[in-house]
Structure formats: C-alpha cells, structure tokens
Design an enzyme around this catalytic site. Structure first.
Site, PDB file in Angstrom:
ATOM      1  N   ARG A  63      35.225  33.088  34.461  1.00 24.15           N
ATOM      2  CA  ARG A  63      35.570  34.449  34.036  1.00 24.15           C
ATOM      3  C   ARG A  63      35.581  34.550  32.504  1.00 24.15           C
ATOM      4  NH1 ARG A  63      40.900  37.687  33.855  1.00 24.15           N
ATOM      5  NH2 ARG A  63      40.112  39.817  33.860  1.00 24.15           N
ATOM      6  N   HIS A  67      33.396  37.134  30.175  1.00 26.95           N
ATOM      7  CA  HIS A  67      34.016  38.033  29.196  1.00 26.95           C
ATOM      8  C   HIS A  67      33.510  37.735  27.791  1.00 26.95           C
ATOM      9  CE1 HIS A  67      37.644  39.825  31.547  1.00 26.95           C
ATOM     10  NE2 HIS A  67      36.619  39.651  32.323  1.00 26.95           N
ATOM     11  N   ASN A  95      42.409  41.239  28.702  1.00 28.52           N
ATOM     12  CA  ASN A  95      42.406  39.774  28.649  1.00 28.52           C
ATOM     13  C   ASN A  95      43.711  39.169  29.125  1.00 28.52           C
ATOM     14  OD1 ASN A  95      39.895  39.419  27.670  1.00 28.52           O
ATOM     15  ND2 ASN A  95      40.518  38.919  25.586  1.00 28.52           N
ATOM     16  N   HIS A 195      33.156  36.105  42.273  1.00 27.47           N
ATOM     17  CA  HIS A 195      34.455  36.368  42.901  1.00 27.47           C
ATOM     18  C   HIS A 195      34.607  35.618  44.230  1.00 27.47           C
ATOM     19  CE1 HIS A 195      35.187  40.336  40.438  1.00 27.47           C
ATOM     20  NE2 HIS A 195      35.281  39.247  39.708  1.00 27.47           N
TER      21      HIS A 195
HETATM   22  C1  HEM Z   1      31.442  43.859  37.124  1.00 29.18           C
HETATM   23  C2  HEM Z   1      32.607  44.075  37.479  1.00 29.18           C
HETATM   24  C3  HEM Z   1      33.766  43.129  37.489  1.00 29.18           C
HETATM   25  C4  HEM Z   1      35.044  43.524  37.551  1.00 29.18           C
HETATM   26  C5  HEM Z   1      35.562  44.954  37.617  1.00 29.18           C
HETATM   27  C6  HEM Z   1      35.857  42.337  37.550  1.00 29.18           C
HETATM   28  C7  HEM Z   1      37.227  42.342  37.600  1.00 29.18           C
HETATM   29  C8  HEM Z   1      38.007  41.225  37.785  1.00 29.18           C
HETATM   30  C9  HEM Z   1      39.439  41.237  37.905  1.00 29.18           C
HETATM   31  C10 HEM Z   1      40.326  42.470  37.811  1.00 29.18           C
HETATM   32  C11 HEM Z   1      39.849  39.970  38.143  1.00 29.18           C
HETATM   33  C12 HEM Z   1      41.278  39.491  38.359  1.00 29.18           C
HETATM   34  C13 HEM Z   1      41.871  39.024  37.063  1.00 29.18           C
HETATM   35  C14 HEM Z   1      43.308  38.630  37.242  1.00 29.18           C
HETATM   36  O1  HEM Z   1      44.067  39.380  37.860  1.00 29.18           O
HETATM   37  O2  HEM Z   1      43.698  37.555  36.739  1.00 29.18           O
HETATM   38  C15 HEM Z   1      38.675  39.148  38.139  1.00 29.18           C
HETATM   39  C16 HEM Z   1      38.682  37.783  38.347  1.00 29.18           C
HETATM   40  C17 HEM Z   1      37.571  36.991  38.205  1.00 29.18           C
HETATM   41  N1  HEM Z   1      36.322  37.407  37.800  1.00 29.18           N
HETATM   42 FE1  HEM Z   1      35.673  39.310  37.693  1.00 29.18          FE
HETATM   43  N2  HEM Z   1      35.057  41.232  37.486  1.00 29.18           N
HETATM   44  C18 HEM Z   1      33.759  41.658  37.433  1.00 29.18           C
HETATM   45  C19 HEM Z   1      32.644  40.850  37.320  1.00 29.18           C
HETATM   46  C20 HEM Z   1      32.676  39.480  37.171  1.00 29.18           C
HETATM   47  C21 HEM Z   1      31.546  38.638  36.826  1.00 29.18           C
HETATM   48  C22 HEM Z   1      30.131  39.155  36.560  1.00 29.18           C
HETATM   49  C23 HEM Z   1      31.999  37.362  36.791  1.00 29.18           C
HETATM   50  C24 HEM Z   1      31.267  36.074  36.446  1.00 29.18           C
HETATM   51  C25 HEM Z   1      29.975  35.916  36.386  1.00 29.18           C
HETATM   52  C26 HEM Z   1      33.396  37.394  37.146  1.00 29.18           C
HETATM   53  C27 HEM Z   1      34.198  36.290  37.311  1.00 29.18           C
HETATM   54  C28 HEM Z   1      35.513  36.314  37.736  1.00 29.18           C
HETATM   55  C29 HEM Z   1      36.246  35.138  38.164  1.00 29.18           C
HETATM   56  C30 HEM Z   1      35.693  33.716  38.301  1.00 29.18           C
HETATM   57  C31 HEM Z   1      37.547  35.564  38.446  1.00 29.18           C
HETATM   58  C32 HEM Z   1      38.733  34.676  38.893  1.00 29.18           C
HETATM   59  C33 HEM Z   1      39.475  34.234  37.645  1.00 29.18           C
HETATM   60  C34 HEM Z   1      40.603  33.276  37.912  1.00 29.18           C
HETATM   61  O3  HEM Z   1      40.872  32.875  39.041  1.00 29.18           O
HETATM   62  O4  HEM Z   1      41.276  32.895  36.933  1.00 29.18           O
HETATM   63  N3  HEM Z   1      33.785  38.687  37.337  1.00 29.18           N
HETATM   64  N4  HEM Z   1      37.569  39.935  37.911  1.00 29.18           N
HETATM   65  C1  LIG Z   2      45.338  33.987  27.307  1.00 28.72           C
HETATM   66  C2  LIG Z   2      45.676  34.975  26.261  1.00 28.72           C
HETATM   67  O1  LIG Z   2      45.482  34.744  25.097  1.00 28.72           O
HETATM   68  N1  LIG Z   2      46.167  36.128  26.710  1.00 28.72           N
HETATM   69  C3  LIG Z   2      46.588  37.174  25.821  1.00 28.72           C
HETATM   70  C4  LIG Z   2      45.967  38.504  26.238  1.00 28.72           C
HETATM   71  O2  LIG Z   2      46.529  39.568  25.534  1.00 28.72           O
HETATM   72  C5  LIG Z   2      47.963  39.698  25.539  1.00 28.72           C
HETATM   73  C6  LIG Z   2      48.348  40.915  24.749  1.00 28.72           C
HETATM   74  O3  LIG Z   2      47.801  42.074  25.250  1.00 28.72           O
HETATM   75  C7  LIG Z   2      48.606  38.414  25.005  1.00 28.72           C
HETATM   76  O4  LIG Z   2      50.007  38.530  25.105  1.00 28.72           O
HETATM   77  C8  LIG Z   2      48.119  37.247  25.802  1.00 28.72           C
HETATM   78  O5  LIG Z   2      48.632  36.058  25.244  1.00 28.72           O
END
Ligand code: HEM
Ligand SMILES: CC(=O)N[C@H]1CO[C@H](CO)[C@@H](O)[C@@H]1O
Ligand SMILES: *[C@@H]1O[C@H](CO)[C@@H](O)[C@H](O)[C@H]1NC(C)=O
Ligand SMILES: *[C@@H]1O[C@H](CO)[C@@H](O)[C@H](O)[C@H]1NC(C)=O
Length: 334
Positions: A63, A67, A95, A195
């Site tokens: 992720r 980003h 973030n 995902h």
């Molecule tokens: C295009 C629309 C996308 C949206 C709206 C989106 C949104 C999100 C959101 C809201 C989360 C949860 C974050 C959290 O609550 O910690 C997430 C997790 C994640 N996203 Fe996306 N994402 C998108 C595309 C992508 C793409 C293109 C990738 C990678 C190529 C990606 C990789 C991931 C991964 C690996 C996670 C899990 C992160 C973790 O477990 O720490 N996402 N995404």
């Molecule tokens: C991992 C990290 O640096 N997260 C930051 C994302 O942004 C918030 C503020 O909006 C920080 O408090 C977090 O440390």
C-alpha cells in the site's frame, strides 16, 4: 537524403527534443551491477526476516508503494518526515493508517545497504524491490524491477488528496484518476487485486454496515452478503471508541496473495464500497469475472501493471538525489 526521409528525420529529432527519452527507458535491470552487486540479496534478507517477525509488513508495504507512486511518482516522497518547515506526504489525513512496519522494513534495508555501498541505492528503488519481494513471499507473482530511480527533493501533504481515491468515491472518479495517470480500466482492476491481502479499519466502511440509508429501513448496504454484514457489525461495534479495530480485506485467505479477492466480490464479500462496486460496473465487471475465474490471467496482468506503476513519474539524473536517510532530504541531514 531524399526530401521525405529528411523530413522524417527532422520530425523525429523534434519529437525527441520535445518529449525527451521517457524516464522509464532510463531504468535498467542491472543498474547497480558494479556499484552495489548484492543489492537484491541484501534487501531480500532484511525483507524476509521482517515479514516472518511481523506478518503485516507485506500488505503495508504494498500500500505504501502505491501511495508513493500515485502521489508525484515513485520517488520515496512518502518516506519523508514532517519538519518545522513542511508537512510531508505521509502526514496527510489519508495516510493516517500507513503502517509503521512498512516504513521500518525500508529503513532497515537502507541501513544494511549503506554499510555495503554507501550513498548508492535510492530509497525509491528499495521500496520497489521490497514490494516485489513481499508480494512474492505471500504467494503472488515475481516480476522484474527496473532500477535507477532517484529520491524526490520534495514531499507535500497537500498533494496527496487529489491523487488518491477514498472508498466512498464513484467508479467514474477512480477510472478518471487512473486514466489521468495513463492506466487503463483493466490495469485499475488488476492493481485493485492488491486488496487480496491486508486490513481495513472500520471507519473506512462503517457507512456500509451501520445505518446505511440514514434513517431508512436498510441496516446495511444491500450489495453485501447479509452474514458478512452482520459479522462486520459485531467486529466494528466499538469502533468509535477504538478506531484501531480493523478487519481483513479478503476474509477467505487474508494472508495469501491469490485471486480470492475477485471471487469474494462476486459473492458480495467485498469489504470497501469501491471494491464491491467494481463487480457491478459494466466497465470493470468483465475483468473481475476474468480474474475470479483465472488466477494466471490475474497474476500476468498484475505483474505488468505493477511494473508500469513502478515506472510512473520516476525521477532520474539531476531531478532527484540518492538520500542518505530515507526520511530526510540530504540538504537537511547532518
Ligand atoms: C483505487 C482505489 C483504492 C482505494 C479507494 C483504496 C482504499 C484503501 C483503504 C481505505 C484501505 C484501508 C486502509 C486502512 O484502513 O488501514 C486500503 C488498504 C490497502 N490497499 Fe488500497 N485502495 C485502492 C487501491 C489500491 C491499490 C491500487 C493498491 C496496490 C497496488 C492498494 C493496496 C492496498 C493494500 C495492500 C492495503 C492493505 C494495507 C494493510 O494491510 O496495511 N490499494 N486501501
Ligand atoms: C505512519 C504515519 O506517519 N502516519 C501519520 C499520518 O498522518 C497523521 C496526521 O494526520 C499522523 O499523526 C500519523 O503519524
Ligand atoms: C468521502 O469521505 C470523506 C472523508 O473520509 C469526505 O470528506 C468526503 O466528503 C466523502 N465524499 C463523498 C462523495 O461522500
Ligand atoms: C488463463 O489465462 C492464461 C493467461 O492469460 C491463459 O493462457 C489461459 O489459457 C487461461 N486459462 C483458461 C482456462 O482460460
């Protein structure tokens, strides 16, 4: 030279002058062959140990990489820490949950590399290699990563929001966001297969499971499998008091990089609203069905899309630097 050939020659020169060679054309597979020949081995060792000790690292890093690349190119701008003069990318609101383990695995790799070949390997290249290694550790495809990215000279929180989508965005909006960066609908659907691993916090989908139509009769989003919705309501019951509660993106095989994510979508088991909408929209649904039915097709497309993503907006030559520390620009580090 015949006049037509001459004309062709000049228009080619003009094209070259106007566009220059593309940045990705300058990236090469053996960029560190003489300057840091053990680069892959060193990163692979660090990444493997880290993933075994902290299994959430892989999804977090994937992720983080996405980003980084979508906001001003794959240039490690997301790794810069905020200081008195500047609020950096990683501190943009979106973030909030970029996980610490992902930052940590990059910093550790950088430290190991600085001992072997100081000042040589960019943080942007480390992030690209580590992401590829971690995806394959989870069972996903292994694809080549071209190298030679420089690290950014800037990082700004303000540039984050316009370049990333929220889970409440429309498919229209996401398709145009990806198109604006040169990615097709097929590539968008393939990249979203990321995902298949990792977590999402309840707040990212709470509007789907609590009070769905604002005082209407629907308790949850009707495109959701009811049993799934009930289980999430239970898991997230306390999320306002404890915003750290998170659930798996792929409830079937949460830690495995496979095509179950797409199969889930066809059963109403998508977690984020944008995930579930991909199965219904006529532009994206054919690819969801293809990848759900054929994991080989998913892995092939994901590999190509990840390589393309890893070339997006890269800085080469004097447009960047090789940072000594991944979280600080060289001109600010002692
Ligand atoms: C295009 C629309 C996308 C949206 C709206 C989106 C949104 C999100 C959101 C809201 C989360 C949860 C974050 C959290 O609550 O910690 C997430 C997790 C994640 N996203 Fe996306 N994402 C998108 C595309 C992508 C793409 C293109 C990738 C990678 C190529 C990606 C990789 C991931 C991964 C690996 C996670 C899990 C992160 C973790 O477990 O720490 N996402 N995404
Ligand atoms: C991992 C990290 O640096 N997260 C930051 C994302 O942004 C918030 C503020 O909006 C920080 O408090 C977090 O440390
Ligand atoms: C989506 O959610 C964000 C907050 O997470 C909010 O600021 C924004 O207005 C919402 N957009 C839509 C279209 O509902
Ligand atoms: C699955 O996709 C691969 C790669 O595109 C293709 O070669 C193969 O024939 C497909 N398999 C089936 C059963 O359609």
């Amino acid at each position: 030279m015949a006049p037509r050939l001459l004309q062709l020659f000049f228009s080619l020169c003009l094209l070259f002058l106007l566009r220059g060679p593309s940045a990705s054309a300058k990236l090469t597979l053996d960029y560190y062959k003489t300057s840091c020949p053990r680069v892959h081995e060193i990163i692979s060792d660090i990444v493997t140990t880290k993933q075994i000790n902290s299994p959430t690292t892989a999804a977090g890093t994937l992720r983080l990489f996405f980003h980084d690349c979508f906001v001003s190119g794959c240039d490690a701008s997301v790794l810069i820490s905020t200081n008195h003069f500047n609020v950096a990318e990683r501190d943009a609101d979106i973030n909030l949950s970029l996980p610490g383990d992902a930052f940590d695995v990059i910093i550790r790799s950088k430290t190991a590399l600085e001992l072997q070949c100081p000042g040589v390997v960019s943080c942007a290249d480390i992030l690209a290699i580590a992401t590829r290694d971690l995806v394959s550790m989870l069972g996903g495809p292994f694809y080549p990563v071209r190298l030679g990215r420089k690290d950014s000279l800037a990082s700004s929180a303000a540039s984050v929001e316009p370049n990333l989508a929220r889970p409440n965005a429309s498919i229209d909006k996401i398709i145009s966001l990806f198109a604006s960066k040169g990615f097709t609908v097929r590539e968008f659907v393939a990249l979203s297969g990321a995902h298949t691993v990792g977590f999402s916090h309840c707040q990212e989908y709470s509007d789907r499971i609590f009070n769905f139509n604002k005082g209407g009769h629907l308790a949850f989003d009707p495109t959701m499998n009811p049993k799934f919705a009930e289980a999430l309501q239970k898991a997230c019951a306390n999320y306002l008091k404890d915003p750290t509660i998170a659930t798996f993106n792929d409830i079937m095989t949460p830690g495995k990089f496979d095509n179950l994510y797409y199969q889930n979508l066809l059963k109403g088991l998508g977690l984020l609203a944008t995930d579930q909408k991909m199965a219904a929209d006529p532009r994206t649904a054919p690819f969801v069905r293809l990848y759900a039915a054929n994991e080989t097709a998913f892995f092939e497309d994901f590999s190509h899309a990840m390589q393309k993503l890893s070339h997006y907006g890269v800085k080469t030559g004097r447009k960047g630097e090789v940072r000594r520390r991944c979280d600080v620009f060289n001109n600010l580090s002692a």
